[in-house]
Design a protein around this motif. Structure first.
Motif, short mmCIF file in Angstrom:
data_model
loop_
_atom_site.label_atom_id
_atom_site.label_comp_id
_atom_site.label_asym_id
_atom_site.label_seq_id
_atom_site.Cartn_x
_atom_site.Cartn_y
_atom_site.Cartn_z
N GLY A 308 38.81 57.87 25.44
CA GLY A 308 40.00 58.07 25.88
C GLY A 308 39.87 57.64 27.49
O GLY A 308 41.01 56.41 27.55
N GLU A 309 38.95 57.28 28.24
CA GLU A 309 39.46 56.42 29.63
C GLU A 309 37.91 56.13 30.15
O GLU A 309 37.12 56.29 29.91
CB GLU A 309 39.69 57.66 30.30
N LEU A 331 41.99 51.62 24.52
CA LEU A 331 41.95 53.11 25.37
C LEU A 331 42.93 53.84 24.33
O LEU A 331 44.00 53.83 24.78
CB LEU A 331 41.72 53.10 27.33
N PRO A 333 44.03 58.11 23.62
CA PRO A 333 43.33 60.20 24.19
C PRO A 333 42.45 60.18 22.90
O PRO A 333 42.88 59.84 21.86
CB PRO A 333 44.68 60.58 24.26
#
Ligand code: AMP
Length: 377
Positions: A308-309, A331, A333
């Motif tokens: 997610g990042e 992106l 989560p």
């Protein structure tokens, strides 16, 4: 030669990257118009059950393989009428249903967790009567990254689950108090030759793989042999062609098979930099009928998943032998958007390099501190 790949996610992306130097061309089929392979290869956007689209997709292909194991078996069978499909639809089918998969492990004499089929609350009670608690209830199909799973520690958990009992076919397994999770990546060629990567140690958070260590720390020859024997049995029973991943629990010095994936696998990403030939290259060599590449590890690797990042590349790439892979996904989560592999000449050097990684990676969820305790053992 053009190879067709069902599924257009990061595994397909990395297969294509490994295949271009071998002069392979690729065509992908994926239902999502955002599938990451669109950046690097022609992509057909269609449902796997759209047979007209499948026929067009198959036209002119030398063979078809998959990067996604939940492709409907009927789609693979349909394609197999026109073009060779590896691994075979039979192998795909064996891995799609946890109950059949566990029954196959058992039939082949590969130790696995105790299990029972569950289709109703009454069957759940009977299964608990047989296996006891704690247990893990899972959907038989389509579960991934910890989705579709419920850990049942007490009758109170069972009562809670019964309030909203899942409607899908289920399997109850004994909860295994494993000392660690391992996986083995195995490959079998068209002439039946096999090769095995060293066992990998895997750490998860929230059901998602975060860290793989390759080779697994404190890996004994006997454990490696045990895993290879289990994987070989499965490869041969399915007359398998390509890379197969088998996920295992280490428990009291022995291995219990948890599940398998009929494709390249997240716990094999380290092999891009960390092995003589990567899992991606070896899958392609296998399905194309080329000699298999060496699976030997080139030193010690840690593979960290980016969920997610993504980190700033500047500081990360300043660390010696650190490699960044971004999949070109937006992106979100919980979404696997890239990975980092750190390689070193010794376990100790790897530990030093992991400590040099930027603050982004020094959070608990990356499990780096677990690696440090493994080295210290
Ligand atoms: P799976 O989808 O079967 O790979 O399960 C996801 C994760 O849940 C595994 O990596 C384990 O950490 C955990 N898990 C699955 N099955 C069991 C089990 N029978 N006992 C204990 N933990 C389990």
């Amino acid at each position: 030669m053009t190879i067709g790949i069902l599924g257009g996610g990061q595994l397909g992306y990395m297969l294509a990257l490994a295949g271009y130097p071998l002069d392979f061309h690729f065509r992908f089929l994926d239902p999502s118009p955002q599938a990451p392979v669109g950046r690097i290869a022609p992509r057909v956007t269609a449902e796997y059950t759209d047979y007209e689209a499948l026929d067009k997709f198959a036209h002119g292909l030398a063979l078809v393989t998959y990067e996604f194991e939940n492709v409907p078996v009927e789609a693979a069978r349909h394609l197999a009428k026109h073009v060779p499909v590896f691994p075979s639809p039979k192998a795909l089918e064996a891995a799609q249903d946890r109950l059949n998969e566990k029954a196959l492990f058992q039939k082949l004499g590969i130790p696995t967790t105790e299990f029972a089929a569950v289709n109703s609350t009454a069957e759940l009670d009977r299964a608990i009567g047989k296996l006891g608690l704690p247990g893990v209830l899972k959907t038989r199909r389509l579960g991934y990254d910890g989705k579709g799973q419920w850990v049942l520690r007490s009758q109170a958990d069972v009562a809670e689950l019964k309030k909203e009992f899942p409607s899908a076919p289920l399997i109850l397994e004994n909860f295994v108090n494993f000392s660690r999770e391992l996986s083995i990546l195995a490959v079998r060629g068209r002439a039946g030759e096999t090769a095995f990567y060293p066992l990998v140690e895997n750490h998860h958070r929230g059901g998602i793989l975060r860290l793989s260590l390759a080779p697994a720390p404190q890996l004994s020859d006997s454990l490696q042999r045990e895993a290879e024997n289990a994987a070989r049995q499965m490869l041969e029973a399915l007359d398998y062609v390509g890379v197969l991943a088998v996920e295992l629990f280490e428990c009291g010095g022995r291995l219990l098979a948890n599940e398998m994936a009929p494709r390249v696998h997240n716990s094999g990403h380290w092999s891009i930099e960390g092995a003589v030939a990567s899992q991606f290259e070896n899958h392609l060599r296998a399905v194309a009928g080329l000699p298999l590449g060496e699976t030997r590890a080139l030193g010690y690797c840690a593979m960290l998943n980016l969920i997610g990042e993504v980190p700033e590349p500047q500081e990360l790439l300043a660390v010696s032998d650190a490699h960044l892979h971004l999949y070109g996904k937006s992106l979100r989560p919980g979404r696997k958007v890239g990975h980092v592999t750190v390689r070193a000449g010794s376990a100790l050097e790897l530990s030093v390099r992991l400590k040099q990684l930027p603050a982004f990676f020094q959070r608990e969820e990356f499990c780096i501190s677990l690696h440090a305790s493994g080295v210290a053992k």
